[in-house]
Design an enzyme around this catalytic site. Structure first.
Site, PDB file in Angstrom:
ATOM      1  N   HIS A   1       2.430 -25.019  18.388  1.00  0.00           N
ATOM      2  CA  HIS A   1       2.283 -23.758  17.650  1.00  0.00           C
ATOM      3  C   HIS A   1       3.678 -23.310  17.230  1.00  0.00           C
ATOM      4  O   HIS A   1       4.612 -23.321  18.028  1.00  0.00           O
ATOM      5  CB  HIS A   1       1.614 -22.712  18.540  1.00  0.00           C
ATOM      6  CG  HIS A   1       1.712 -21.327  17.994  1.00  0.00           C
ATOM      7  ND1 HIS A   1       1.403 -21.034  16.682  1.00  0.00           N
ATOM      8  CD2 HIS A   1       2.115 -20.157  18.568  1.00  0.00           C
ATOM      9  CE1 HIS A   1       1.608 -19.743  16.472  1.00  0.00           C
ATOM     10  NE2 HIS A   1       2.040 -19.195  17.593  1.00  0.00           N
TER      11      HIS A   1
ATOM     12  N   CYS B   1      -2.886 -16.757  18.851  1.00  0.00           N
ATOM     13  CA  CYS B   1      -2.313 -17.984  18.278  1.00  0.00           C
ATOM     14  C   CYS B   1      -2.879 -19.276  18.861  1.00  0.00           C
ATOM     15  O   CYS B   1      -2.651 -20.352  18.307  1.00  0.00           O
ATOM     16  CB  CYS B   1      -0.801 -17.981  18.432  1.00  0.00           C
ATOM     17  SG  CYS B   1      -0.028 -16.496  17.817  1.00  0.00           S
TER      18      CYS B   1
ATOM     19  N   ASN C   1       5.659 -17.791  11.783  1.00  0.00           N
ATOM     20  CA  ASN C   1       4.522 -17.913  12.708  1.00  0.00           C
ATOM     21  C   ASN C   1       3.239 -17.479  11.992  1.00  0.00           C
ATOM     22  O   ASN C   1       3.053 -16.293  11.720  1.00  0.00           O
ATOM     23  CB  ASN C   1       4.784 -17.027  13.938  1.00  0.00           C
ATOM     24  CG  ASN C   1       3.633 -17.043  14.932  1.00  0.00           C
ATOM     25  OD1 ASN C   1       2.577 -17.604  14.664  1.00  0.00           O
ATOM     26  ND2 ASN C   1       3.848 -16.418  16.078  1.00  0.00           N
TER      27      ASN C   1
HETATM   28  O1  UT7 Z   1       2.428 -15.162  18.269  1.00  0.00           O
HETATM   29  C1  UT7 Z   1       3.382 -14.222  18.584  1.00  0.00           C
HETATM   30  C2  UT7 Z   1       4.059 -14.738  19.708  1.00  0.00           C
HETATM   31  N1  UT7 Z   1       5.311 -14.067  19.881  1.00  0.00           N
HETATM   32  C3  UT7 Z   1       6.389 -14.783  20.159  1.00  0.00           C
HETATM   33  O2  UT7 Z   1       6.346 -15.978  20.195  1.00  0.00           O
HETATM   34  C4  UT7 Z   1       7.643 -14.035  20.452  1.00  0.00           C
HETATM   35  C5  UT7 Z   1       8.390 -14.630  21.612  1.00  0.00           C
HETATM   36  N2  UT7 Z   1       9.695 -14.043  21.715  1.00  0.00           N
HETATM   37  C6  UT7 Z   1      10.698 -14.364  20.901  1.00  0.00           C
HETATM   38  O3  UT7 Z   1      10.558 -15.243  20.069  1.00  0.00           O
HETATM   39  C7  UT7 Z   1      12.009 -13.668  21.082  1.00  0.00           C
HETATM   40  O4  UT7 Z   1      11.961 -12.874  22.247  1.00  0.00           O
HETATM   41  C8  UT7 Z   1      12.412 -12.793  19.857  1.00  0.00           C
HETATM   42  C9  UT7 Z   1      12.748 -13.689  18.672  1.00  0.00           C
HETATM   43  C10 UT7 Z   1      11.286 -11.860  19.483  1.00  0.00           C
HETATM   44  C11 UT7 Z   1      13.635 -11.978  20.188  1.00  0.00           C
HETATM   45  O5  UT7 Z   1      14.709 -12.819  20.546  1.00  0.00           O
HETATM   46  P1  UT7 Z   1      15.578 -12.493  21.851  1.00  0.00           P
HETATM   47  O6  UT7 Z   1      16.639 -13.497  21.925  1.00  0.00           O
HETATM   48  O7  UT7 Z   1      14.621 -12.354  22.983  1.00  0.00           O
HETATM   49  O8  UT7 Z   1      16.214 -11.113  21.457  1.00  0.00           O
HETATM   50  P2  UT7 Z   1      16.147  -9.731  22.234  1.00  0.00           P
HETATM   51  O9  UT7 Z   1      14.809  -9.095  22.036  1.00  0.00           O
HETATM   52  O10 UT7 Z   1      16.638  -9.925  23.642  1.00  0.00           O
HETATM   53  O11 UT7 Z   1      17.196  -8.881  21.429  1.00  0.00           O
HETATM   54  C12 UT7 Z   1      18.578  -9.244  21.428  1.00  0.00           C
HETATM   55  C13 UT7 Z   1      19.276  -8.320  20.446  1.00  0.00           C
HETATM   56  C14 UT7 Z   1      18.926  -6.849  20.634  1.00  0.00           C
HETATM   57  O12 UT7 Z   1      20.083  -6.093  20.350  1.00  0.00           O
HETATM   58  P3  UT7 Z   1      20.997  -5.496  21.537  1.00  0.00           P
HETATM   59  O13 UT7 Z   1      20.076  -4.612  22.337  1.00  0.00           O
HETATM   60  O14 UT7 Z   1      21.457  -6.689  22.316  1.00  0.00           O
HETATM   61  O15 UT7 Z   1      22.057  -4.783  20.809  1.00  0.00           O
HETATM   62  C15 UT7 Z   1      17.897  -6.595  19.565  1.00  0.00           C
HETATM   63  O16 UT7 Z   1      17.880  -5.243  19.143  1.00  0.00           O
HETATM   64  O17 UT7 Z   1      18.877  -8.657  19.118  1.00  0.00           O
HETATM   65  C16 UT7 Z   1      18.417  -7.469  18.458  1.00  0.00           C
HETATM   66  N3  UT7 Z   1      17.389  -7.868  17.494  1.00  0.00           N
HETATM   67  C17 UT7 Z   1      17.677  -8.171  16.221  1.00  0.00           C
HETATM   68  N4  UT7 Z   1      18.828  -8.176  15.550  1.00  0.00           N
HETATM   69  C18 UT7 Z   1      18.787  -8.546  14.247  1.00  0.00           C
HETATM   70  C19 UT7 Z   1      16.049  -8.009  17.699  1.00  0.00           C
HETATM   71  N5  UT7 Z   1      15.461  -8.388  16.549  1.00  0.00           N
HETATM   72  C20 UT7 Z   1      16.441  -8.486  15.628  1.00  0.00           C
HETATM   73  C21 UT7 Z   1      16.458  -8.855  14.266  1.00  0.00           C
HETATM   74  N6  UT7 Z   1      17.638  -8.875  13.624  1.00  0.00           N
HETATM   75  N7  UT7 Z   1      15.340  -9.210  13.590  1.00  0.00           N
END
Ligand code: UT7
Length: 344
Positions: free
Chosen positions: A271, A124, A301
Site C-alpha cells: 500500500h 486503506c 496515497n
Molecule cells: O492511509 C493513511 C495512513 N496514514 C499514514 O500512513 C500516515 C503515517 N504517518 C506518516 O506518514 C508520517 O507520520 C507523516 C508523513 C504524516 C509525518 O511525518 P513525521 O516525520 O512523523 O513528522 P512529524 O509529524 O513528527 O512532524 C515533524 C515536523 C513538525 O514540525 P516541528 O514540530 O518539529 O517544528 C511538523 O509540524 O514536521 C512538521 N510538518 C510539516 N512541515 C512541512 C508536518 N507536516 C508538514 C508538512 N510540511 N506537510
C-alpha cells in the site's frame, strides 16, 4: 478450485497537483514532502466526479483488457459484464452516506445485472480484504464464477486542506481486477491464482485515524452550523509505527504460512502510504528496495486504490511473467492490515 486474476484496469483523474502547487497555499515544501513521504504529486478528481465514476472507468478498462487479451470468450463489455457474479468494492469515500452502496452504483452503470454488490470499509486495507472476500464467496458457491474487485477513492473530498500533516498525503484514483474461478491445478501442475491472505485488525488503535463527524456516534443535527467539513484526522506518528510493524509481520507471516522464502517472491506491492514506511519495514527484514514497487511519487496515497493501480501499471508494462509470485501488503484506519500471495 483456483481463483485467478485474468485482467486489470485503473482510472486516475487527469488533474495533477504537485508539491509545489500545495506549497503556494500551505506552509510546506517539495523538499519536506519528498523527504518525509516520497510523494511528488497527487491526482485530484473534478468536483463532478465521485468514487463510483472512477470505479466504473477502472472496471470498464479491466473488462476491455480481458476481451482484448483473449482471456474471455465474450466479445463486448456489455456481454462480459452480464457474466459477473459479484462486485466487491473497497472504499473509504462512498458516493453516499450509508446507502446505496457505491458498488451498487457501479453494478448498475456497468450493466452487471447478475452481480451481487458489496462495499468493504476497512480504509486503506480495502483492496486486500476485498480480494480475499471475493475469493471466499466464489469458492463457497457452485454457481459463482467471476468477480470484479475494485478499490476506488476520492480522498480529496475528505481531506482537510488546511492540515499540512495529512493533506499532502492523499490523492484520488481507482484500480480493479477481474477474478475467475478455474479448475484446481492437477497433481504435478504449478499452483495458480490467489494462494493465501492474511487479514487483521487492531481496533484499540481506531482513534489514530478517523473521520469523526457524520456517523451515528456524532451525527449532524438539523439546524446545526458546522465550520469544518468532515475530514480525515490522524495521529501520524502512531499510524507510522503501527504501519511499519504491520507490514513487517504480515510479510514474515505470509512467507512462513506458505513455507517459502523471500527469494521465491518476484515483487512486493505495498500500500502506497509513505515510502519511508515501506523502506523501514524492508530494512528490518533485509529486503532490497527494488523488491518493492513504489509509485507513490506520482499518485500519493490513494487508499484502497493504491494496490490495484500498481498491479495494473505493472501488468500493462509487461512486468509480470506467468507464474510469478506476487505479494501485496498494506494497512489502514481501523486499524487494519493484511496481505495477499498471488501466482500471476
Ligand atoms: O492511509 C493513511 C495512513 N496514514 C499514514 O500512513 C500516515 C503515517 N504517518 C506518516 O506518514 C508520517 O507520520 C507523516 C508523513 C504524516 C509525518 O511525518 P513525521 O516525520 O512523523 O513528522 P512529524 O509529524 O513528527 O512532524 C515533524 C515536523 C513538525 O514540525 P516541528 O514540530 O518539529 O517544528 C511538523 O509540524 O514536521 C512538521 N510538518 C510539516 N512541515 C512541512 C508536518 N507536516 C508538514 C508538512 N510540511 N506537510
Amino acid at each position: 478450485m483456483a481463483i485467478e486474476i485474468i485482467a486489470t484496469g485503473r482510472a486516475v483523474p487527469p488533474k495533477r497537483v504537485t508539491n509545489d502547487d500545495l506549497a503556494e497555499k500551505l506552509d510546506t515544501s517539495d523538499e519536506w514532502i519528498r523527504s518525509h513521504t516520497g510523494i511528488g504529486a497527487r491526482h485530484i478528481a473534478d468536483e463532478t466526479v465521485a468514487s463510483s465514476d472512477l470505479a466504473l472507468e477502472a472496471a470498464q478498462k479491466t473488462l476491455l483488457w480481458a476481451i482484448e487479451s483473449g482471456s474471455v470468450q465474450e466479445k463486448t463489455i456489455t456481454r462480459l459484464a452480464e457474466t459477473i457474479d459479484l462486485i466487491i468494492l473497497g472504499t473509504t469515500t462512498q458516493d453516499y452516506y450509508g446507502c446505496p452502496a457505491t458498488s451498487c452504483i457501479v453494478q448498475g452503470k456497468l450493466g452487471a445485472k447478475n452481480a451481487a454488490a458489496i462495499d468493504i470499509s476497512v480504509a486503506c486495507s480495502g483492496f486486500i480484504y476485498s480480494l480475499e472476500t471475493a475469493a471466499g464467496l466464489l469458492l463457497i458457491s457452485p454457481i459463482r464464477k467471476r468477480a470484479l474487485v475494485i478499490g476506488a477513492e476520492t480522498l480529496s473530498r475528505l481531506t482537510d486542506w488546511d492540515d499540512r500533516q495529512s493533506c499532502v498525503l492523499f490523492g484520488d484514483g481507482a484500480g480493479a481486477v477481474l477474478l475467475e474461478k478455474t479448475q484446481a491445478p492437477l497433481k504435478g501442475q504449478k499452483k495458480r491464482g490467489l494462494l493465501r491472505s492474511i487479514l487483521g485488525a487492531d481496533g484499540s488503535g481506531s482513534e489514530h485515524l478517523m473521520i469523526r463527524r457524520g456517523g451515528s456516534r456524532a451525527p449532524f443535527k438539523s439546524g446545526e452550523t458546522v465550520d469544518k467539513a468532515p475530514s480525515i484526522e490522524m495521529d501520524g506518528r502512531a499510524v507510522y509505527n503501527f504501519a511499519v510493524n504491520a507490514i513487517t509481520s504480515t510479510i514474515e507471516n505470509l512467507l512462513k504460512e506458505e513455507g517459502i522464502g523471500l527469494k521465491d517472491v518476484a515483487r512486493i506491492i505495498p500500500h502506497q502510504a509513505n515510502a519511508r514506511i515501506v523502506q523501514a519495514a524492508g530494512k528490518r527484514l533485509g529486503i532490497p528496495d527494488e523488491k518493492f514497487y513504489l509509485n507513490i511519487e506520482e499518485y500519493a496515497n490513494t487508499s484502497c486504490a493504491s494496490i490495484p493501480i500498481a498491479l495494473d501499471e505493472l501488468n500493462r508494462a509487461g512486468e509480470f511473467k506467468k507464474g510469478d509470485l506476487i505479494m501485496t501488503v498494506g494497512f489502514g484506519g481501523g486499524l487494519t492490515f493484511g496481505g495477499n500471495l498471488i501466482i500471476w
